[in-house]
Motif scaffolding. Structure first.
Motif, PDB file in Angstrom:
ATOM      1  N   ASP A 265      38.010  20.716 103.147  1.00  0.00           N
ATOM      2  CA  ASP A 265      38.288  22.015 102.546  1.00  0.00           C
ATOM      3  C   ASP A 265      38.557  21.775 101.063  1.00  0.00           C
ATOM      4  OD1 ASP A 265      38.132  23.492 104.931  1.00  0.00           O
ATOM      5  OD2 ASP A 265      40.210  23.013 105.425  1.00  0.00           O
ATOM      6  N   TYR A 266      37.882  22.506 100.195  1.00  0.00           N
ATOM      7  CA  TYR A 266      37.970  22.223  98.758  1.00  0.00           C
ATOM      8  C   TYR A 266      38.284  23.480  97.964  1.00  0.00           C
ATOM      9  CZ  TYR A 266      33.405  24.418  98.562  1.00  0.00           C
ATOM     10  OH  TYR A 266      32.378  25.323  98.655  1.00  0.00           O
ATOM     11  N   VAL A 267      38.816  23.255  96.762  1.00  0.00           N
ATOM     12  CA  VAL A 267      39.006  24.306  95.758  1.00  0.00           C
ATOM     13  C   VAL A 267      38.610  23.730  94.408  1.00  0.00           C
ATOM     14  CG1 VAL A 267      40.662  25.732  94.504  1.00  0.00           C
ATOM     15  CG2 VAL A 267      40.842  25.522  96.989  1.00  0.00           C
ATOM     16  N   GLN A 268      37.782  24.464  93.676  1.00  0.00           N
ATOM     17  CA  GLN A 268      37.455  24.151  92.284  1.00  0.00           C
ATOM     18  C   GLN A 268      37.839  25.365  91.449  1.00  0.00           C
ATOM     19  OE1 GLN A 268      35.243  21.085  91.074  1.00  0.00           O
ATOM     20  NE2 GLN A 268      36.669  20.577  92.712  1.00  0.00           N
ATOM     21  N   GLN A 269      38.600  25.156  90.394  1.00  0.00           N
ATOM     22  CA  GLN A 269      39.096  26.310  89.645  1.00  0.00           C
ATOM     23  C   GLN A 269      39.264  25.973  88.174  1.00  0.00           C
ATOM     24  OE1 GLN A 269      42.416  28.694  91.337  1.00  0.00           O
ATOM     25  NE2 GLN A 269      43.510  28.180  89.456  1.00  0.00           N
ATOM     26  N   VAL A 270      38.872  26.913  87.323  1.00  0.00           N
ATOM     27  CA  VAL A 270      39.196  26.848  85.901  1.00  0.00           C
ATOM     28  C   VAL A 270      39.771  28.200  85.492  1.00  0.00           C
ATOM     29  CG1 VAL A 270      37.464  25.103  85.291  1.00  0.00           C
ATOM     30  CG2 VAL A 270      36.849  27.518  85.205  1.00  0.00           C
ATOM     31  N   ALA A 271      40.749  28.172  84.612  1.00  0.00           N
ATOM     32  CA  ALA A 271      41.356  29.399  84.101  1.00  0.00           C
ATOM     33  C   ALA A 271      41.802  29.154  82.675  1.00  0.00           C
ATOM     34  CB  ALA A 271      42.541  29.826  84.966  1.00  0.00           C
ATOM     35  N   GLY A 272      41.685  30.164  81.835  1.00  0.00           N
ATOM     36  CA  GLY A 272      42.078  29.978  80.444  1.00  0.00           C
ATOM     37  C   GLY A 272      42.287  31.298  79.731  1.00  0.00           C
ATOM     38  N   VAL A 273      43.083  31.243  78.685  1.00  0.00           N
ATOM     39  CA  VAL A 273      43.267  32.364  77.771  1.00  0.00           C
ATOM     40  C   VAL A 273      43.053  31.843  76.356  1.00  0.00           C
ATOM     41  CG1 VAL A 273      44.843  33.620  79.265  1.00  0.00           C
ATOM     42  CG2 VAL A 273      45.760  31.975  77.630  1.00  0.00           C
ATOM     43  N   TYR A 274      42.536  32.687  75.493  1.00  0.00           N
ATOM     44  CA  TYR A 274      42.311  32.253  74.116  1.00  0.00           C
ATOM     45  C   TYR A 274      42.587  33.403  73.162  1.00  0.00           C
ATOM     46  CZ  TYR A 274      37.865  34.805  74.030  1.00  0.00           C
ATOM     47  OH  TYR A 274      36.908  35.785  74.065  1.00  0.00           O
ATOM     48  N   GLY A 275      42.894  33.020  71.936  1.00  0.00           N
ATOM     49  CA  GLY A 275      43.021  33.968  70.841  1.00  0.00           C
ATOM     50  C   GLY A 275      42.347  33.404  69.613  1.00  0.00           C
ATOM     51  N   GLU A 276      41.567  34.235  68.940  1.00  0.00           N
ATOM     52  CA  GLU A 276      40.833  33.784  67.756  1.00  0.00           C
ATOM     53  C   GLU A 276      41.126  34.745  66.612  1.00  0.00           C
ATOM     54  OE1 GLU A 276      36.217  32.738  66.566  1.00  0.00           O
ATOM     55  OE2 GLU A 276      36.925  32.421  68.625  1.00  0.00           O
ATOM     56  N   LEU A 277      41.478  34.202  65.461  1.00  0.00           N
ATOM     57  CA  LEU A 277      41.936  35.015  64.346  1.00  0.00           C
ATOM     58  C   LEU A 277      41.234  34.621  63.054  1.00  0.00           C
ATOM     59  CD1 LEU A 277      44.051  37.107  63.281  1.00  0.00           C
ATOM     60  CD2 LEU A 277      45.546  35.134  62.818  1.00  0.00           C
ATOM     61  N   PRO A 278      40.646  35.595  62.323  1.00  0.00           N
ATOM     62  CA  PRO A 278      40.132  35.301  60.985  1.00  0.00           C
ATOM     63  C   PRO A 278      41.292  35.311  59.990  1.00  0.00           C
ATOM     64  CG  PRO A 278      39.654  37.572  61.569  1.00  0.00           C
ATOM     65  CD  PRO A 278      40.352  36.960  62.748  1.00  0.00           C
ATOM     66  N   VAL A 279      41.847  34.136  59.693  1.00  0.00           N
ATOM     67  CA  VAL A 279      43.014  34.053  58.821  1.00  0.00           C
ATOM     68  C   VAL A 279      42.659  34.531  57.416  1.00  0.00           C
ATOM     69  CG1 VAL A 279      44.805  32.525  57.915  1.00  0.00           C
ATOM     70  CG2 VAL A 279      43.854  32.128  60.198  1.00  0.00           C
ATOM     71  N   THR A 280      41.521  34.083  56.910  1.00  0.00           N
ATOM     72  CA  THR A 280      40.975  34.558  55.643  1.00  0.00           C
ATOM     73  C   THR A 280      39.470  34.712  55.826  1.00  0.00           C
ATOM     74  OG1 THR A 280      40.476  32.382  54.705  1.00  0.00           O
ATOM     75  CG2 THR A 280      42.733  33.211  54.424  1.00  0.00           C
ATOM     76  N   ASP A 281      38.782  35.086  54.763  1.00  0.00           N
ATOM     77  CA  ASP A 281      37.327  35.192  54.839  1.00  0.00           C
ATOM     78  C   ASP A 281      36.673  33.841  55.110  1.00  0.00           C
ATOM     79  OD1 ASP A 281      37.500  37.880  54.370  1.00  0.00           O
ATOM     80  OD2 ASP A 281      37.100  37.726  52.206  1.00  0.00           O
ATOM     81  N   ARG A 282      37.370  32.751  54.781  1.00  0.00           N
ATOM     82  CA  ARG A 282      36.788  31.411  54.921  1.00  0.00           C
ATOM     83  C   ARG A 282      37.447  30.573  56.016  1.00  0.00           C
ATOM     84  NH1 ARG A 282      33.546  29.852  50.677  1.00  0.00           N
ATOM     85  NH2 ARG A 282      33.497  31.249  48.872  1.00  0.00           N
ATOM     86  N   TRP A 283      38.447  31.092  56.664  1.00  0.00           N
ATOM     87  CA  TRP A 283      39.200  30.296  57.634  1.00  0.00           C
ATOM     88  C   TRP A 283      39.350  31.090  58.925  1.00  0.00           C
ATOM     89  CZ3 TRP A 283      45.167  29.159  57.045  1.00  0.00           C
ATOM     90  CH2 TRP A 283      45.599  28.421  58.140  1.00  0.00           C
ATOM     91  N   ARG A 284      38.859  30.488  60.018  1.00  0.00           N
ATOM     92  CA  ARG A 284      38.977  31.104  61.340  1.00  0.00           C
ATOM     93  C   ARG A 284      39.696  30.119  62.259  1.00  0.00           C
ATOM     94  NH1 ARG A 284      36.592  35.706  63.052  1.00  0.00           N
ATOM     95  NH2 ARG A 284      36.597  36.097  65.300  1.00  0.00           N
ATOM     96  N   SER A 285      40.684  30.621  62.991  1.00  0.00           N
ATOM     97  CA  SER A 285      41.531  29.771  63.824  1.00  0.00           C
ATOM     98  C   SER A 285      41.459  30.237  65.274  1.00  0.00           C
ATOM     99  CB  SER A 285      42.978  29.815  63.325  1.00  0.00           C
ATOM    100  OG  SER A 285      43.784  28.903  64.037  1.00  0.00           O
ATOM    101  N   ARG A 286      41.430  29.279  66.206  1.00  0.00           N
ATOM    102  CA  ARG A 286      41.313  29.601  67.633  1.00  0.00           C
ATOM    103  C   ARG A 286      42.267  28.723  68.438  1.00  0.00           C
ATOM    104  NH1 ARG A 286      36.855  31.569  71.049  1.00  0.00           N
ATOM    105  NH2 ARG A 286      37.104  30.792  73.188  1.00  0.00           N
TER     106      ARG A 286
END
Length: 611
Positions: A265-286
């Motif tokens: 009997d098996y279970v395979q699972q992935v789960a995730g949350v993310y947030g992505e923000l354009p800090v400036t016009d040249r910098w994007r953070s995730r």
């Protein structure tokens, strides 16, 4: 099938491909605007190779993309059927339908390649490798195969390459339902349903699937060994007015698979949350927080065992846009935990990493450089890096050269299994050199690559000082050449892959076990109004089941055929016939020397609503 037949087949393909290559090499006559309007199926956008969107010819890597249309046309019953024979990719399995399977990229082991689902790594921490056989292909929209080391981007185990599977996103518009049902040989039943859409910046996709089969015997004279899989998927995201984005993903598969002497009997699972923000016009953070689980409850001749592994990861990635250049930097923290009926000397370990990459456009040249430092609680520190240089000869042809390093982490079993583990193990390390050239045209592409990978400190089981345990004792050298091509001409879709691999144990001079050295795959599909017809041909030469190369497994040729009919608006039916010639396909043996059998000829019919 013998080696001579396989070699003739490969030579025939090479000769047949020459006219296509010569024809496609003619200069492009279309305007740039017309070219841009064409669907990017022959030069698709790839994100796995460089952590940033790049077309295939811009990645400076050997990449293959299996898009949504390909997955729907072929409608495979397993992920490994889709991967078998792709450029640089080999597969072995202990039978069909949910039986243990291994994927070898460029001759490296199953645990020396990385599987990711929407950016989340999935594997067993005890075995150190993913359970490919428990993933339902209908849960995915796209697959990217990146060949070559990616340790400087993803850390441990990305020695041979990375395969990333992507789940669907909701598309703009009203809720769209999709339903599929069908079945076929071996009392197989298959159902799936989904609902997707987008509104007001919110995208959603909900899906479920069920697969069950009585299966086929795993060894000659044995009983049928069944398999069932029930999977569910939830994917949600929202984009705000300032272009910030948040999202959540959850994919879970559970079921049962039977084998000789027991079942799991098996279970395979992935789960995730993310947030992505354009800090400036040249910098994007995730920022991404994720968890992957591999769980199994095994009943066998030894009584049984429960093994659950969990990996939690926090990854912060930042991208700076500097004109035509990009800088990517980040940190990653992960923790592996093991629980169950086996008492390991250690039940957890953590890893902290920092990484950086520069992508420089110096037209007609381009440069990619990356560096990563990993500090692992179990086996210490590792530094990996890569450098790739590309040069555009003209609008259609690009040369590339790269060098990269990677490492494979010792598994929990190798480090801590009671009476067996060796906590003094070091990580396996590798260096790879690659040269490649790609021709990219409006209706055709070809890609040729040659490489050499040297692996040191290979972990092998040995008797040292009276104790049988894993030790760093071996070295390997893997050389290879890959040629891939694809075309979309009128209503024809063509794909071809030719692979030669020489995976050698440097101490014995023998080929690494269970790897074929020659492989050919051809996929041909044709649209005929409301009808579609297609087929795949995979040819591979012999391999050996043992390190001494004394147990030879014969090569084989597989032919699969498929047909589809759109008989009413929104309604379609598909028929697939696998292994049409009913060939014996054996890629592994058990400890008693019995061949693991794969299914013979099998037919499956399905009805679809909504696509």
């Amino acid at each position: 099938m013998n080696t001579t037949f396989a070699s003739r087949g490969l030579a025939t393909f090479a000769l047949a491909a020459l006219p296509l290559a010569i024809q496609a090499a003619e200069p492009l006559q279309e305007s740039s605007a017309a070219t841009a309007a064409e669907p990017q199926t022959l030069n698709p956008m790839v994100v796995t190779a460089a952590l940033a969107p790049r077309t295939a010819d811009e990645t400076l890597s050997s990449v293959s993309v299996l898009d949504e249309a390909t997955l729907r046309r072929q409608d495979p019953t397993s992920i490994t059927d889709l991967l078998r024979g792709q450029p640089g990719v080999d597969v072995s399995s202990n039978g069909s339908f949910g039986k243990s399977s291994s994927v070898y990229i460029r001759g490296t082991s199953n645990s020396q390649s990385l599987l990711m689902i929407d950016g989340i790594r999935l594997r067993s921490a005890t075995l150190g490798e993913p359970a490919w056989q428990f993933l339902d292909p209908r849960m995915f929209q796209r697959a990217e195969i990146v060949r070559g080391p990616r340790g400087s981007l993803y850390g441990a185990d990305a020695v041979g390459g990375v395969i990333q599977l992507f789940t669907p996103e909701g598309e703009a518009g009203a809720p769209t339902p999709r339903i599929s049902l069908g079945g076929g040989s071996f009392d197989t039943q298959r159902y799936s349903a989904s609902l997707s859409g987008a509104s007001g910046g919110t995208r959603y996709y909900f899906a479920g699937s069920h697969f069950s089969t009585d299966g086929v015997p795993v060894v000659r004279g044995g009983d049928d060994k069944g398999y069932d899989n029930t999977s569910g998927l939830v994917r949600l995201s929202h984009t705000f007015d300032n272009d910030a984005e948040v999202g959540v993903l959850a994919l879970r598969a559970r079921g049962n698979t039977e084998f000789v002497g027991g079942d799991t009997d098996y279970v395979q699972q992935v789960a995730g949350v993310y947030g992505e923000l354009p800090v400036t016009d040249r910098w994007r953070s995730r920022l991404t927080l994720s968890e992957a689980r591999d769980e199994s409850d095994n009943i066998d001749v030894f009584g049984g065992s429960i093994i659950d592994t969990r990996t939690r990861t926090a990854r912060w990635e930042n991208t700076l846009y500097l004109g035509a250049h990009e800088l990517i930097a980040g940190v990653e923290y992960s923790e592996d935990r093991v629980s169950g009926t086996t008492e390991y000397a250690e039940s957890s370990r953590d890893n902290t990493a920092v990484f950086a990459q520069g992508l420089f456009d110096l037209a007609p040249a381009s440069l990619q450089a990356s560096l990563r430092h990993d500090d692992n609680q179990a086996f210490g520190e590792e530094v990996t890096g890569s450098l790739a240089l590309g040069y555009a000869l003209d609008d259609s042809h690009t040369l590339r050269a790269s060098v990269g390093s990677a490492f494979k982490a010792p598994t929990f079993n190798q480090l801590y299994f009671p009476g067996f583990g060796n906590p003094e193990l070091e990580a396996e390390t590798s260096e790879t050199l690659e040269l490649g050239v790609r021709g990219q045209y409006r209706q055709f592409f070809w890609d040729l690559a040659a490489y050499q990978t040297d692996v040191d400190n290979l972990i092998a089981n040995a008797l040292v000082n009276g104790r049988f345990a894993p030790y760093n004792v071996a070295e390997a050298r893997i050389r290879g050449v890959e040629l891939s091509a694809g075309a979309e001409i009128d209503d024809w879709t063509l794909a071809a892959a030719l692979t030669y691999t020489d995976p050698e144990d440097r101490e014995t001079g023998k080929r690494l076990r269970r790897r074929a050295s020659q492989s050919l795959r051809l996929d041909v599909d044709r649209e005929l109004g409301d009808w579609s017809l297609g087929g795949s041909w995979v040819v591979q030469n012999h391999r050996y089941d043992d390190a001494a190369n004394e147990e030879r497994l014969a090569g084989f040729g597989l032919v699969d055929l498929r047909a589809g009919w759109d008989f009413a608006p929104g309604w379609s039916t598909r028929l697939t016939v696998e292994n049409v010639l009913d060939r014996d396909v054996v890629t592994a043996r058990d400890f008693s020397g019995n061949d693991y059998l794969n299914a013979g000829r099998a037919a499956f019919l399905s009805l679809h609503f909504g696509g």
